[in-house]
Write a protein that holds these residues in place. Structure first.
Motif, PDB file in Angstrom:
ATOM      1  N   CYS A   8       8.583   5.372 -11.138  1.00  0.00           N
ATOM      2  CA  CYS A   8       7.753   4.932 -10.007  1.00  0.00           C
ATOM      3  C   CYS A   8       6.577   4.091 -10.498  1.00  0.00           C
ATOM      4  CB  CYS A   8       7.242   6.144  -9.226  1.00  0.00           C
ATOM      5  SG  CYS A   8       8.512   6.967  -8.240  1.00  0.00           S
ATOM      6  N   ARG A   9       5.919   4.569 -11.545  1.00  0.00           N
ATOM      7  CA  ARG A   9       4.764   3.832 -12.071  1.00  0.00           C
ATOM      8  C   ARG A   9       5.191   2.477 -12.648  1.00  0.00           C
ATOM      9  NH1 ARG A   9       0.211   6.687 -11.990  1.00  0.00           N
ATOM     10  NH2 ARG A   9       0.326   8.953 -11.830  1.00  0.00           N
TER      11      ARG A   9
ATOM     12  N   PRO B 146       0.819  -1.228   0.000  1.00  0.00           N
ATOM     13  CA  PRO B 146       0.000   0.000   0.000  1.00  0.00           C
ATOM     14  C   PRO B 146       0.848   1.271   0.000  1.00  0.00           C
ATOM     15  CG  PRO B 146      -0.887  -1.581   1.562  1.00  0.00           C
ATOM     16  CD  PRO B 146       0.433  -2.131   1.111  1.00  0.00           C
ATOM     17  N   GLU B 147       1.972   1.272   0.759  1.00  0.00           N
ATOM     18  CA  GLU B 147       2.841   2.441   0.779  1.00  0.00           C
ATOM     19  C   GLU B 147       3.521   2.637  -0.574  1.00  0.00           C
ATOM     20  OE1 GLU B 147       5.733   4.153   4.157  1.00  0.00           O
ATOM     21  OE2 GLU B 147       4.985   2.113   4.542  1.00  0.00           O
ATOM     22  N   LEU B 148       3.884   1.520  -1.198  1.00  0.00           N
ATOM     23  CA  LEU B 148       4.541   1.566  -2.499  1.00  0.00           C
ATOM     24  C   LEU B 148       3.626   2.149  -3.560  1.00  0.00           C
ATOM     25  CD1 LEU B 148       7.101   0.658  -4.118  1.00  0.00           C
ATOM     26  CD2 LEU B 148       5.864  -1.435  -4.623  1.00  0.00           C
ATOM     27  N   LEU B 149       2.342   1.801  -3.484  1.00  0.00           N
ATOM     28  CA  LEU B 149       1.382   2.287  -4.483  1.00  0.00           C
ATOM     29  C   LEU B 149       1.230   3.802  -4.454  1.00  0.00           C
ATOM     30  CD1 LEU B 149      -1.393  -0.453  -4.137  1.00  0.00           C
ATOM     31  CD2 LEU B 149       0.425  -0.315  -5.844  1.00  0.00           C
ATOM     32  N   GLU B 150       1.677   4.443  -3.364  1.00  0.00           N
ATOM     33  CA  GLU B 150       1.559   5.898  -3.244  1.00  0.00           C
ATOM     34  C   GLU B 150       2.750   6.631  -3.847  1.00  0.00           C
ATOM     35  OE1 GLU B 150       1.078   6.709   0.855  1.00  0.00           O
ATOM     36  OE2 GLU B 150      -0.861   5.695   1.037  1.00  0.00           O
ATOM     37  N   LEU B 151       3.788   5.919  -4.289  1.00  0.00           N
ATOM     38  CA  LEU B 151       4.990   6.570  -4.819  1.00  0.00           C
ATOM     39  C   LEU B 151       4.693   7.530  -5.978  1.00  0.00           C
ATOM     40  CD1 LEU B 151       7.994   4.062  -4.779  1.00  0.00           C
ATOM     41  CD2 LEU B 151       7.685   6.141  -3.464  1.00  0.00           C
ATOM     42  N   PRO B 152       3.882   7.126  -6.999  1.00  0.00           N
ATOM     43  CA  PRO B 152       3.600   8.075  -8.085  1.00  0.00           C
ATOM     44  C   PRO B 152       2.970   9.360  -7.574  1.00  0.00           C
ATOM     45  CG  PRO B 152       2.979   5.850  -8.726  1.00  0.00           C
ATOM     46  CD  PRO B 152       3.300   5.792  -7.278  1.00  0.00           C
TER      47      PRO B 152
ATOM     48  N   THR C 235      12.656  15.623  -1.084  1.00  0.00           N
ATOM     49  CA  THR C 235      13.090  15.130   0.228  1.00  0.00           C
ATOM     50  C   THR C 235      12.190  13.990   0.686  1.00  0.00           C
ATOM     51  OG1 THR C 235      13.902  17.320   0.787  1.00  0.00           O
ATOM     52  CG2 THR C 235      13.553  15.783   2.605  1.00  0.00           C
ATOM     53  N   VAL C 236      10.870  14.205   0.559  1.00  0.00           N
ATOM     54  CA  VAL C 236       9.916  13.164   0.964  1.00  0.00           C
ATOM     55  C   VAL C 236      10.081  11.934   0.082  1.00  0.00           C
ATOM     56  CG1 VAL C 236       7.468  12.576   1.184  1.00  0.00           C
ATOM     57  CG2 VAL C 236       8.283  14.843   1.865  1.00  0.00           C
ATOM     58  N   LEU C 237      10.228  12.158  -1.245  1.00  0.00           N
ATOM     59  CA  LEU C 237      10.383  11.034  -2.171  1.00  0.00           C
ATOM     60  C   LEU C 237      11.636  10.237  -1.847  1.00  0.00           C
ATOM     61  CD1 LEU C 237       9.461   9.498  -4.681  1.00  0.00           C
ATOM     62  CD2 LEU C 237      10.729  11.142  -6.084  1.00  0.00           C
ATOM     63  N   ALA C 238      12.754  10.948  -1.585  1.00  0.00           N
ATOM     64  CA  ALA C 238      14.015  10.259  -1.264  1.00  0.00           C
ATOM     65  C   ALA C 238      13.861   9.427   0.007  1.00  0.00           C
ATOM     66  CB  ALA C 238      15.139  11.285  -1.103  1.00  0.00           C
ATOM     67  N   GLN C 239      13.151   9.974   1.000  1.00  0.00           N
ATOM     68  CA  GLN C 239      12.947   9.236   2.249  1.00  0.00           C
ATOM     69  C   GLN C 239      12.114   7.978   2.021  1.00  0.00           C
ATOM     70  OE1 GLN C 239      11.168  12.235   4.699  1.00  0.00           O
ATOM     71  NE2 GLN C 239      13.128  13.155   5.309  1.00  0.00           N
ATOM     72  N   GLN C 240      11.036   8.110   1.218  1.00  0.00           N
ATOM     73  CA  GLN C 240      10.175   6.966   0.957  1.00  0.00           C
ATOM     74  C   GLN C 240      10.920   5.866   0.203  1.00  0.00           C
ATOM     75  OE1 GLN C 240       7.698   7.070   3.144  1.00  0.00           O
ATOM     76  NE2 GLN C 240       6.248   6.411   1.585  1.00  0.00           N
ATOM     77  N   VAL C 241      11.661   6.274  -0.845  1.00  0.00           N
ATOM     78  CA  VAL C 241      12.395   5.286  -1.643  1.00  0.00           C
ATOM     79  C   VAL C 241      13.440   4.587  -0.788  1.00  0.00           C
ATOM     80  CG1 VAL C 241      13.945   4.997  -3.611  1.00  0.00           C
ATOM     81  CG2 VAL C 241      11.971   6.511  -3.801  1.00  0.00           C
ATOM     82  N   HIS C 242      14.171   5.375   0.013  1.00  0.00           N
ATOM     83  CA  HIS C 242      15.199   4.790   0.874  1.00  0.00           C
ATOM     84  C   HIS C 242      14.588   3.833   1.900  1.00  0.00           C
ATOM     85  CE1 HIS C 242      19.160   4.617   2.711  1.00  0.00           C
ATOM     86  NE2 HIS C 242      18.573   4.768   3.886  1.00  0.00           N
TER      87      HIS C 242
END
Length: 948
Positions: free
Chosen positions: A924-925, A864-870, A879-886
């Motif tokens: 991401c998609r 579910p968290e991964l589906l929010e990346l796009p 900054t938020v994107l880098a934190q999520q990916v990491h």
């Protein structure tokens, strides 16, 4: 009974006692009176004594108060120190000066407040006073105030003696910090001034008002041949020095007279020129020294300007010489002042612009000579001249008749004797003819560019127009083999295929040579498995030579291990060309591929490759032409056809990489082609490509692989559709790019095969439309199918978002391999073909319960968290994107999705590198789409762990 005699005796005894008692009482009474009188006297005396004591105490208190008032009114510190060095008294001034209260000060040892480094010397000072019994002495030293400040004090100390003993030391201390600071600054200034004067590149002599030397440097002694050192001269009377120095001058009396005149007038004078007998020329400055109105002495400064004078003379003579030369050369000289006003114009410049010198002098060059559009250039150069910089630049001037003249100007600043910039000089070279030539060359360049573009377009068109039908011919020949032809038909088909392959090779060679000559081939160095590449070439030709009595062997140097860095694609093409050439000229025998490390130069390994065959060989007289274009060395006539470009291309590819190639051959015995290339060893291990599934699973995957075929050519449509039908792969056909975009909106495909050159909307435009709009195929792999082999076309395909590139003509196996690469994993495919089972074993071993928990956590929490990346990408908050990916990246490895973990690594790198948001969103998609496809596999694996 009592007798009368006894009574009488008793009576007499009592009387005597009474009389004695009365007498004693009288005596006591008398003594009491005397004691009273004495007591009265004593009381009176005591009262007098107490009054005297009170009077004395009052007097002492009044005296002490006056003494304390005197002490406290003094700004200096008054203190007492015992012989043991302990303060026994200190005045209140200590608090104002040092910040200590009297209570804090008394009881300290004197060394407690003295600055480190001065304690020993002060201790020795006090010890000397005590030993020598000096009544009074003065010294200065720094102390540390309560707030850490360093305060210099000067103290006068007196000894207080009692008999032969010293009972204490009394001192008066004063703050002398300001004086000390002033003395230090004065000493520093004097030292700097002395160092400066001593180090000057001039002879300097300073005398006081009595003509005694107070400062002199070595250069002065050298100029006037003085044998004593500067230190020996300090303090000496040099009033008669003029008489000594004048003997060294061309005009002794004039020198002496001028020195005396300067001393008497006491007026500063600079730049006086003095000639010496030895031919040297000195320049003298005289400066009288005053302190207010009081004369304090003289300063004499002498500079040896002999070289400067001689240089000035040489310049003057050179100017006279070169003025005549310049007037006879094709160079026009113009001098202007700082306001661009012309002060001098030489003859050649006048002829260049059509004016006489009188017409130019006094006028501003910017007003009538310089074309307005070049005024900014001239202003910039003028700023450089003011900085003292020379420069060269082109300028367009306007002649007197109005016609333009182009000049190359070399400008330099003009300095006066004092070194100030007073103007500039420009040397003008007429460039008008060269400018006309440049214009003609520019027109020729544009024509050549047009011709090159036309050539490029011709090659692209030729590539497309020939390769498109050729693709159908080769493809259909493959399909015909599947129709169970007769032997005769099979022979015809074989001839057809061989001819088509030859035509394909011909076009490829022509295009390769064209790209090489145009400089459009670039090296792409990367780590690769060298020994694996050589084995791959061997396998290709083993398959090709089946049925022929030719063996292909690889012999490797034992030192060739691990990976090397270089262009493996170029190396593969070189080897394929050389081994292919050997195969054409070898009827039977062997072809050997050899590689050895020839030498090591630091990190570079020079590897020598050899391709040796046992074929027909090359005549010795033909060896020089084997690498020339369109040259064929064929002792058997035209049996082996070709363009004659293969070896020429090979040589170019070797030299592009910095290597060399040569050939040795003996006619009838065979040939040996040897080339050497530089490669560095790689520290990284080349990541192994994921193992391909077994053929059964590939077939299963292809059967559920839905393909969109976008092709406008009917022959190629037939070819592609026949192959897909043969492999039972479902597909949809679109006739052009517009139809492809419409079909992409209707349903999801697994792979899109996209032709490039099509009517209405070409393949690039269609790809951009699919990638840029929300549709089921926005992130589906798109493969370019094009007849163009030009590098530009491949670059454009990558830029618009295509995932791969398949050049026509292609064989069925090439298309099948490509589809296998992008085919989705079927739900019935075993998980070991998708998940990294080795890593899962390392992580969980036999603990299946733990493994099941991790898979469940990934499916329930991570997905579910991964589906929010796009959506995070759309927020454009890196900054938020880098934190999520990491955060999410390591979780992929926990469920065996190693390939997706690598993609997350790549995504994280792109975020850090500042790649544009659109690209990040696409990545991401793509990751989300692949995870969605694999969810059933993950669920099945979780169930396997749960129930095992």
């Amino acid at each position: 009974m009592i007798h009368n005699n006894d009574i009488g005796l008793l009576k007499r005894h009592l009387d005597r006692e009474k009389a004695a008692r009365q007498e004693a009482e009288l005596i006591l009474e008398k003594k009491a009176l005397e004691l009273y009188d004495a007591n009265e006297q004593l009381q009176h005396l005591n009262d007098n004594l107490e009054q005297q004591i009170r009077d004395k105490l009052a007097e002492l208190r009044e005296s002490e108060q006056r003494y304390r008032q005197v002490i406290e009114s003094v700004q200096d510190i008054i203190y007492k120190v015992g012989p043991d060095g302990i303060f026994t008294f200190v005045s209140s001034a200590v608090e104002k000066m040092l910040g200590y209260s009297e209570q804090e000060f008394v009881g300290k040892h004197f060394t407690d407040i003295v600055a480190p480094g001065y304690r020993k010397s002060l201790l020795e000072f006090y010890q000397t006073m005590l030993i020598e019994r000096k009544d009074s002495s003065y010294n200065e030293f720094p102390v540390v105030a309560k707030d850490g400040r360093i305060v210099w004090i000067g103290q006068t100390v007196r000894l207080i003696e009692s008999g032969s003993d010293v009972v204490e030391l009394v001192a008066v201390a004063r703050d002398v910090s300001d004086r000390k600071k002033a003395e230090t600054e004065l000493q520093t200034t004097q030292s700097r001034l002395s160092t400066l004067i001593t180090s000057l590149q001039s002879g300097v002599l300073v005398k006081d008002e009595q003509r005694r030397i107070i400062l002199v440097n070595q250069l002065f002694c050298d100029l006037f041949e003085i044998e004593q050192s500067p230190q020996q001269l300090i303090g000496t009377d040099y009033s008669q020095s003029t008489n000594t120095f004048k003997q060294l001058m061309e005009d002794p009396e004039g020198f002496a007279h001028q020195v005396e005149r300067l001393i008497q007038n006491r007026q500063a004078t600079t730049g006086e020129e003095i000639r010496m007998m030895n031919g040297r020329i000195l320049e003298r400055d005289y400066v009288p020294i005053f302190l207010g109105d009081q004369f304090m002495g003289h300063l004499w400064k002498y500079n040896d300007v002999t070289e400067k004078y001689l240089a000035r003379e040489r310049i003057r003579r050179s100017e006279e010489k070169y003025r005549g030369i310049m007037n006879n050369m094709e160079l026009g000289l113009l001098e202007v002042d700082n306001d661009q006003t012309i002060v001098r114009s030489y003859e050649r410049f006048c002829k260049m612009v059509g004016y006489t010198e009188s017409e130019l002098i006094g006028k501003k060059a910017t007003d009538f000579l310089v074309v307005p559009s070049y005024l900014s250039v001239l202003e910039q150069q003028q700023r450089e001249r003011q900085k003292g910089n020379a420069g060269s630049y082109e300028l367009q001037l306007k002649k007197k008749d109005g016609s333009p003249v182009w000049v190359l100007v070399s400008g330099v600043p003009i300095l006066d004797e004092a070194g100030s910039i007073v103007g500039s000089m420009g040397i003008h070279y007429d460039l008008t003819e060269r400018k006309h030539l440049e214009e003609e060359l520019e027109r020729a360049r544009l024509i050549a560019d047009d011709a090159r573009q036309a050539e490029k377009q011709f090659l692209a068109n030729m590539s497309h127009e020939i390769r498109t039908p050729l693709n159908a011919i080769i493809g259909m020949s493959h399909l015909l083999f599947d129709t169970q032809p007769t032997n005769q038909q099979r022979e015809y088909i074989d001839i057809l295929k061989t001819s088509a392959d030859f035509l394909h090779s011909l076009i490829s060679d022509l295009l390769d040579m064209t790209k090489i000559e145009a400089g459009r081939i670039e090296m792409h160095a990367r780590p690769f498995d060298l020994s694996g590449l050589l084995r791959s070439v061997q396998k290709v030709f083993d398959m090709k030579l089946q049925g022929r009595s030719i063996s292909v062997d690889v012999m490797l140097d034992a030192r060739i291990t691990g990976d090397f860095i270089g262009d493996d694609v170029m190396l593969n093409q070189i080897l394929m060309n050389l081994v292919g050439n050997a195969e054409k000229f070898t009827e039977e025998g062997s072809i050997q591929i050899m590689a050895r490390i020839k030498k090591q130069d630091g990190p570079t390994n020079w590897i020598e490759f050899s391709v040796i065959d046992s074929g027909v060989g090359i005549p010795e007289e033909k060896l020089d032409v084997v690498f020339q274009k369109f040259k064929q060395v064929n002792p058997q006539g035209h049996k082996h056809k070709g363009t004659g470009l293969g070896l020429a291309i090979t040589k170019e590819l070797v030299e592009i990489q910095g290597g060399t190639i040569s050939v040795r051959s003996t006619e009838g015995e065979g040939s040996q082609f040897t080339f050497t290339l530089p490669y560095a060893r790689s520290d990284k291990k080349v990541e192994a490509e994921p193992q391909a599934p077994n053929s059964a699973s590939v077939d299963d995957a292809l059967k559920v692989c839905h393909v969109l075929v976008v092709e406008d050519n009917l022959m190629n449509q037939k070819y592609l559709c026949s192959l897909l039908n043969k492999w039972k792969i479902p597909f949809t056909l679109a006739m052009d790019g517009k139809q492809a975009v419409e079909e992409a909106k209707k349903q999801r495909f697994d792979v899109i095969l996209m032709d490039i050159q099509m009517p209405i909307m070409n393949g690039y435009e269609a790809t951009v439309a699919i990638r840029s709009t929300h549709n089921p195929n926005q992130h589906v792999p798109i493969v370019a199918l094009t007849a163009s082999a030009m590098l530009d076309q491949k670059n454009i395909a990558e830029e618009v978002g295509m995932d791969d590139f398949l050049t026509k003509p292609f064989e069925p196996v090439q298309l099948r391999t490509l589809l296998q690469r992008y085919a989705p994993v079927g739900l019935d495919t075993e998980a070991e073909n998708v998940l990294d089972q080795e890593r899962l074993t390392q992580l969980y071993g036999t603990d299946r319960v733990y493994a099941a928990e991790m898979f469940e956590t990934f499916l329930n929490d991570v997905v579910p968290e991964l589906l929010e990346l796009p959506a995070v990408c759309l927020l454009q908050d890196r900054t938020v994107l880098a934190q999520q990916v990491h955060k999410l990246k390591p979780t992929f490895g926990m469920v065996g999705l190693s390939m997706l973990e690598h993609k997350m690594n790549s995504l994280e790198d792109k975020v850090r590198q500042g790649v544009d948001g659109k690209t990040l969103e696409i990545d991401c998609r793509d990751i989300v789409a692949k995870v969605n496809e694999l969810i059933p596999v993950l669920q099945k694996e979780k169930q396997r762990f749960t129930h095992s």
